[in-house]
Design a protein around this motif. Structure first.
Motif, PDB file in Angstrom:
ATOM      1  N   SER A 310       0.838  -1.193   0.000  1.00  0.00           N
ATOM      2  CA  SER A 310       0.000   0.000   0.000  1.00  0.00           C
ATOM      3  C   SER A 310       0.878   1.250   0.000  1.00  0.00           C
ATOM      4  N   LEU A 311       1.212   1.746  -1.204  1.00  0.00           N
ATOM      5  CA  LEU A 311       2.159   2.846  -1.328  1.00  0.00           C
ATOM      6  C   LEU A 311       1.621   4.159  -0.764  1.00  0.00           C
ATOM      7  N   LYS A 312       0.320   4.400  -0.896  1.00  0.00           N
ATOM      8  CA  LYS A 312      -0.228   5.671  -0.430  1.00  0.00           C
ATOM      9  C   LYS A 312      -0.094   5.847   1.078  1.00  0.00           C
ATOM     10  N   THR A 338      11.514  -8.461  -3.704  1.00  0.00           N
ATOM     11  CA  THR A 338      11.132  -8.312  -2.302  1.00  0.00           C
ATOM     12  C   THR A 338       9.928  -7.389  -2.200  1.00  0.00           C
ATOM     13  N   VAL A 339       8.914  -7.811  -1.427  1.00  0.00           N
ATOM     14  CA  VAL A 339       7.785  -6.943  -1.114  1.00  0.00           C
ATOM     15  C   VAL A 339       8.092  -6.265   0.221  1.00  0.00           C
ATOM     16  N   PRO A 340       8.275  -4.948   0.227  1.00  0.00           N
ATOM     17  CA  PRO A 340       8.610  -4.261   1.480  1.00  0.00           C
ATOM     18  C   PRO A 340       7.468  -4.367   2.493  1.00  0.00           C
ATOM     19  N   PRO A 341       7.787  -4.167   3.762  1.00  0.00           N
ATOM     20  CA  PRO A 341       6.715  -4.155   4.769  1.00  0.00           C
ATOM     21  C   PRO A 341       5.831  -2.926   4.596  1.00  0.00           C
ATOM     22  N   ASN A 342       4.538  -3.103   4.808  1.00  0.00           N
ATOM     23  CA  ASN A 342       3.619  -1.979   4.733  1.00  0.00           C
ATOM     24  C   ASN A 342       3.768  -1.078   5.955  1.00  0.00           C
ATOM     25  N   VAL A 343       3.451   0.196   5.773  1.00  0.00           N
ATOM     26  CA  VAL A 343       3.312   1.080   6.925  1.00  0.00           C
ATOM     27  C   VAL A 343       2.286   0.441   7.860  1.00  0.00           C
ATOM     28  N   PRO A 344       2.583   0.340   9.153  1.00  0.00           N
ATOM     29  CA  PRO A 344       1.696  -0.386  10.067  1.00  0.00           C
ATOM     30  C   PRO A 344       0.248   0.094  10.027  1.00  0.00           C
ATOM     31  N   VAL A 345      -0.661  -0.864   9.998  1.00  0.00           N
ATOM     32  CA  VAL A 345      -2.091  -0.594  10.064  1.00  0.00           C
ATOM     33  C   VAL A 345      -2.539  -0.847  11.499  1.00  0.00           C
ATOM     34  N   ALA A 346      -3.095   0.160  12.148  1.00  0.00           N
ATOM     35  CA  ALA A 346      -3.470   0.033  13.559  1.00  0.00           C
ATOM     36  C   ALA A 346      -4.492  -1.072  13.760  1.00  0.00           C
ATOM     37  N   GLU A 347      -5.518  -1.081  12.932  1.00  0.00           N
ATOM     38  CA  GLU A 347      -6.559  -2.107  13.015  1.00  0.00           C
ATOM     39  C   GLU A 347      -7.180  -2.259  11.634  1.00  0.00           C
ATOM     40  N   GLN A 348      -6.935  -3.381  10.998  1.00  0.00           N
ATOM     41  CA  GLN A 348      -7.431  -3.560   9.639  1.00  0.00           C
ATOM     42  C   GLN A 348      -8.948  -3.695   9.619  1.00  0.00           C
ATOM     43  N   ASP A 349      -9.558  -3.057   8.636  1.00  0.00           N
ATOM     44  CA  ASP A 349     -11.007  -3.104   8.471  1.00  0.00           C
ATOM     45  C   ASP A 349     -11.431  -4.531   8.139  1.00  0.00           C
ATOM     46  N   PRO A 350     -12.326  -5.149   8.913  1.00  0.00           N
ATOM     47  CA  PRO A 350     -12.761  -6.515   8.617  1.00  0.00           C
ATOM     48  C   PRO A 350     -13.465  -6.633   7.274  1.00  0.00           C
ATOM     49  N   GLU A 351     -13.939  -5.500   6.722  1.00  0.00           N
ATOM     50  CA  GLU A 351     -14.544  -5.548   5.396  1.00  0.00           C
ATOM     51  C   GLU A 351     -13.504  -5.543   4.282  1.00  0.00           C
ATOM     52  N   CYS A 352     -12.252  -5.330   4.635  1.00  0.00           N
ATOM     53  CA  CYS A 352     -11.165  -5.310   3.654  1.00  0.00           C
ATOM     54  C   CYS A 352     -10.297  -6.550   3.868  1.00  0.00           C
ATOM     55  N   GLN A 353     -10.734  -7.647   3.313  1.00  0.00           N
ATOM     56  CA  GLN A 353     -10.046  -8.921   3.514  1.00  0.00           C
ATOM     57  C   GLN A 353      -8.893  -9.062   2.521  1.00  0.00           C
ATOM     58  N   VAL A 354      -7.821  -8.292   2.773  1.00  0.00           N
ATOM     59  CA  VAL A 354      -6.623  -8.346   1.948  1.00  0.00           C
ATOM     60  C   VAL A 354      -5.414  -8.575   2.851  1.00  0.00           C
ATOM     61  N   TRP A 355      -4.339  -9.062   2.243  1.00  0.00           N
ATOM     62  CA  TRP A 355      -3.121  -9.361   2.993  1.00  0.00           C
ATOM     63  C   TRP A 355      -2.150  -8.190   2.860  1.00  0.00           C
ATOM     64  N   LEU A 356      -1.887  -7.529   3.983  1.00  0.00           N
ATOM     65  CA  LEU A 356      -0.970  -6.397   4.047  1.00  0.00           C
ATOM     66  C   LEU A 356       0.217  -6.778   4.925  1.00  0.00           C
ATOM     67  N   PRO A 357       1.269  -7.383   4.355  1.00  0.00           N
ATOM     68  CA  PRO A 357       2.416  -7.786   5.175  1.00  0.00           C
ATOM     69  C   PRO A 357       3.009  -6.605   5.929  1.00  0.00           C
ATOM     70  N   GLN A 358       3.246  -6.796   7.209  1.00  0.00           N
ATOM     71  CA  GLN A 358       3.793  -5.735   8.049  1.00  0.00           C
ATOM     72  C   GLN A 358       4.936  -6.275   8.887  1.00  0.00           C
ATOM     73  N   GLY A 359       5.787  -5.365   9.315  1.00  0.00           N
ATOM     74  CA  GLY A 359       6.853  -5.746  10.242  1.00  0.00           C
ATOM     75  C   GLY A 359       8.139  -6.173   9.587  1.00  0.00           C
ATOM     76  N   ARG A 360       8.053  -6.880   8.464  1.00  0.00           N
ATOM     77  CA  ARG A 360       9.261  -7.315   7.763  1.00  0.00           C
ATOM     78  C   ARG A 360       8.943  -7.539   6.295  1.00  0.00           C
ATOM     79  N   ALA A 361       9.998  -7.565   5.490  1.00  0.00           N
ATOM     80  CA  ALA A 361       9.839  -7.765   4.058  1.00  0.00           C
ATOM     81  C   ALA A 361       9.402  -9.198   3.761  1.00  0.00           C
ATOM     82  N   THR A 362       8.725  -9.353   2.624  1.00  0.00           N
ATOM     83  CA  THR A 362       8.238 -10.660   2.178  1.00  0.00           C
ATOM     84  C   THR A 362       8.845 -10.977   0.822  1.00  0.00           C
ATOM     85  N   PRO A 363       9.401 -12.176   0.625  1.00  0.00           N
ATOM     86  CA  PRO A 363       9.936 -12.516  -0.698  1.00  0.00           C
ATOM     87  C   PRO A 363       8.843 -12.451  -1.761  1.00  0.00           C
TER      88      PRO A 363
END
Length: 408
Positions: A310-312, A338-363
């Motif tokens: 999520s670049l924005k 490498t997929v960089p870690p996302n800016v931390p999401v405080a609480e993901q919206d349960p209506e937005c069922q997407v995977w936002l890797p946080q905390g560390r990079a993902t291959p």
């Protein structure tokens, strides 16, 4: 669809000038709050933006408005990165330009009004950004400005690729650029669509979008042309899908029918299945309806297991530059695998069922990335960028002269 090689990248954002500055910020994933706009006439509830520092813009462009200055910063880097000779058709390749912007150099006219409409020595159109780039580059085979709101940068990349495929240009630049505009920010304030905290896509507590300034530029050319001049290839523009839902002036169509159609069209042009998409850079503005509609559309087209970047959340919503800057970020992800870690999401919206890797990079699990851009008026664009691994599958890697282990 024939892949069009990406051979040069340039970018400027609130995190600095250059692809290295952007990549470092992506990997660090800082929580960056927008700051107050340097505008005494910004009489609105939330007058904030994630701005670009003057020090990150070309010094010789001080007489120009900010959108043009940012565009030139990105173009200068992309052209140098691609190793392009300049000077026109007599001394180099035929160049084409596709520029995407929402507001162009509207800041000039806003300042003119603020100064009382006094006569100016030099008239400049608010859509003269392409002309400023053309003056920098020399004679162009074609130059076009696309201004269909916040999808403009994505449409510009698709158009630039088409210029190459059609033979209208040997090499084309796709550029997206937008600076702070008092009118644009005031309009979003009037709609109650500006988040007073920051841009928080897919966050349960999001309250709208938050703007940033940015410009992104990509140099594209045929794989054969890149091979002939020994250019390094980041990847290819492998597929694009353009649709318009014509549902509402500002709101996306709730079922996301045309968003889904754009994603599927881009994917079908690659000839690859949905399992070959290793990452998505969503439009993800932080507005309530957009994030929900896009989440559902992504789930339908690609399933639930694709990581999103999520670049924005990192740079704010950069208007007509957004999808172009996202394409630059996607090319960097392909290069680094490498997929960089996302800016931390405080609480993901349960209506937005997407995977936002946080905390560390993902291959990066596969060598293709989808970039989405949506806009007012229902303008939708999806792009699929493929890495050098996909070129190898097509038997073109050796021809392109790109070492398999190349790094940025």
């Amino acid at each position: 669809m024939t892949g069009v090689a990406i051979t040069g990248l340039g970018v400027v954002t609130c995190h600095g000038s250059g692809t290295r500055a952007l990549w470092d910020a992506m990997m660090a994933a800082p929580v960056t709050d927008p700051g107050p706009v340097p505008d005494p006439y910004a009489n609105m509830d939330v007058p904030v933006v994630q701005g670009v520092a003057d020090a990150d813009l070309p010094a010789e462009s001080l007489a120009l408005a900010r959108t043009s200055r940012m565009a030139l910063a990105a173009v200068d880097e992309a052209v140098a990165d691609a190793g392009l000779p300049l000077g026109g058709p007599a001394s180099g390749p035929r160049l084409g330009l596709a520029l995407g912007t929402c507001m162009g150099d509207a800041g000039l006219h806003e300042q003119w009004r603020a100064d009382g409409g006094k006569p100016v020595a030099r008239f400049t159109s608010e859509i003269a950004v392409a002309a400023e780039i053309a003056e920098r580059l020399g004679p162009l085979s074609v130059a076009t400005t696309i201004s269909n709101a916040c999808a403009a940068g994505g449409f510009a990349l698709g158009a630039a690729a088409d210029l190459v495929r059609s033979g209208e240009a040997d090499v084309a630049l796709a550029v997206g650029s937008d600076a702070y505009s008092r009118v644009m920010l005031a309009c979003f304030n009037r709609m109650g669509a500006v988040d007073p905290v920051r841009c928080r896509p897919f966050d349960r507590h999001r309250r709208g979008t938050s703007f940033g300034e940015a410009a992104g530029a990509l140099v594209v050319e045929s794989v054969e042309h890149a091979r002939a001049r020994g250019a390094t290839v980041y990847g290819t523009v492998e597929g694009s899908g353009w649709t318009c839902d014509a549902y509402h002036l500002t709101a996306p169509e709730p079922a996301g029918t045309q968003i889904i159609r754009a994603m599927r069209a881009a994917l079908e042009q690659t000839g690859a299945g949905r399992e070959r998409i290793g990452c998505v850079l969503p439009h993800g503005t932080g507005t309530q309806l957009n994030d929900v509609v896009e989440s559902r559309a992504l789930h339908e087209v690609l399933g639930a297991g694709v990581p999103l970047y999520s670049l924005k959340a990192l740079i704010g919503h950069t208007g007509g530059a957004a999808a172009a800057v996202a394409a630059v970020a996607a090319a960097l992800i392909l290069r680094h695998r490498t997929v960089p870690p996302n800016v931390p999401v405080a609480e993901q919206d349960p209506e937005c069922q997407v995977w936002l890797p946080q905390g560390r990079a993902t291959p990066l699990g596969s060598d293709r990335i989808m970039v989405n851009g949506y806009a007012f008026g229902g303008n939708n664009v999806s792009l699929v960028l493929a890495g050098t691994g996909a070129l190898a599958e097509a038997g073109a890697l050796a021809e392109a002269g790109t070492p398999a282990g190349a790094t940025a």
